[in-house]
Motif scaffolding. Sequence first.
Motif, PDB file in Angstrom:
ATOM      1  N   HIS A 198       0.869  -1.195  -0.258  1.00 32.16           N
ATOM      2  CA  HIS A 198       0.031  -0.038   0.030  1.00 32.16           C
ATOM      3  C   HIS A 198       0.796   1.259   0.019  1.00 32.16           C
ATOM      4  O   HIS A 198       0.284   2.326  -0.248  1.00 32.16           O
TER       5      HIS A 198
ATOM      6  N   HIS B 195      -9.245   2.718   9.927  1.00 32.68           N
ATOM      7  CA  HIS B 195      -8.991   3.020   8.655  1.00 32.68           C
ATOM      8  C   HIS B 195      -8.335   4.322   8.378  1.00 32.68           C
ATOM      9  O   HIS B 195      -7.450   4.095   7.513  1.00 32.68           O
TER      10      HIS B 195
ATOM     11  N   GLN C 144      -4.167   5.081   6.963  1.00 33.10           N
ATOM     12  CA  GLN C 144      -3.848   6.113   6.086  1.00 33.10           C
ATOM     13  C   GLN C 144      -3.054   7.071   6.395  1.00 33.10           C
ATOM     14  O   GLN C 144      -2.076   7.638   5.624  1.00 33.10           O
TER      15      GLN C 144
END
Length: 359
Positions: A83, A340, A344
């Motif tokens: 990611h 979440h 990030q």
Amino acid sequence: MFLLKKVKRYLFRVVQKEKKPFFFIPFFFLISAFFSLGVRLRHLAYDKGLLKVHKLPTCVVSIGNIAAGGTGKTPLIQKMIKHLDPKIRLAILTRGFLSKIETSGRVEKISDGKGCTLPVQYCGDEPYLLAKTTSVPIWVGKNRIESGYRAITEKMQCLILDDGMQYRRLARNLEIIVIDAKDPFGQKKFLPSGLLRDTPSRLDRADWIIANHIDSACQYEELKKEISLYTLAPVIGMNVVVCNPQEVTGKKVGVFCALGRPERFLQTVREIGCGIVDCVFLPDHTAFGLNELNLFAKRCKDKAGEMIVCTEKDWVKLSSFRCCIPVIALRVELEIVAGHAIWQEMLAKIEFFSNKGHR
């Protein structure tokens, strides 16, 4: 050697609570007390500047834990690499625990991002698996400072320090600590009485906490309260997801693994709908002998077992092993179940530090 292996397996079963230590209890208590004292004195020496910390001219991200094994550091590294911005030149620095590279004292580059260039017996199971499943260079060796300098000569922007929490010789820009949500403090006892390898107070060094094996929002909130006594670091809740359940769901299986917390793998096998006919657990990183595995396979077949299930980390050590029933490796990855936005933010900060060091 045979006797040493038997003793090691017995002690492993004691730590896992499969065996009662009986007369070993005072002995274990004494070792745990000395281990705890040694850990605290070592941290004090680093905190007071009595032991030297080396700082590298690039971003270092440490991923570690306070309890031995089974928290999910390897799948976390795989997920992060997947990611993070692919333009960032990432590298992994790993010890290669119990590998020939580690015991030799050397540092070797085992991957340039296109698979492993050395056999698993030489570089270790976790480095081999990381080389097989990621596309970044990997250096293996006990001396992660030397590994880091070698990576810098190849203009790496971000170094992921695998199992780095106790490796205080190397300074890090960011600290990620992985915990098992079902037992965050390793039975609240130091090795070998429990699974703690570091003091819970070290959680206050974390920039982020990754809590693995989170089953519900309620569990996530309770865990945050529990660890808030030690850290205010943001918590990301994760759980293990099996990528190839269709290969084993509904089957009667034998289970073997060499993990720090084998009960977690056993639970995963149950949750995807397998009937377990037999199981064998060995200490973390231990290789299964082929004769031993053959006997286990026959035993499972006699109990109507249709296949044997193991982890990817165990599978890579089997080479071209064949037996009377199939051996299937469960491929797993971590999924985020809570936090979440924090995930990030974490990726963005790693990318910022990586780019900042190379402006």
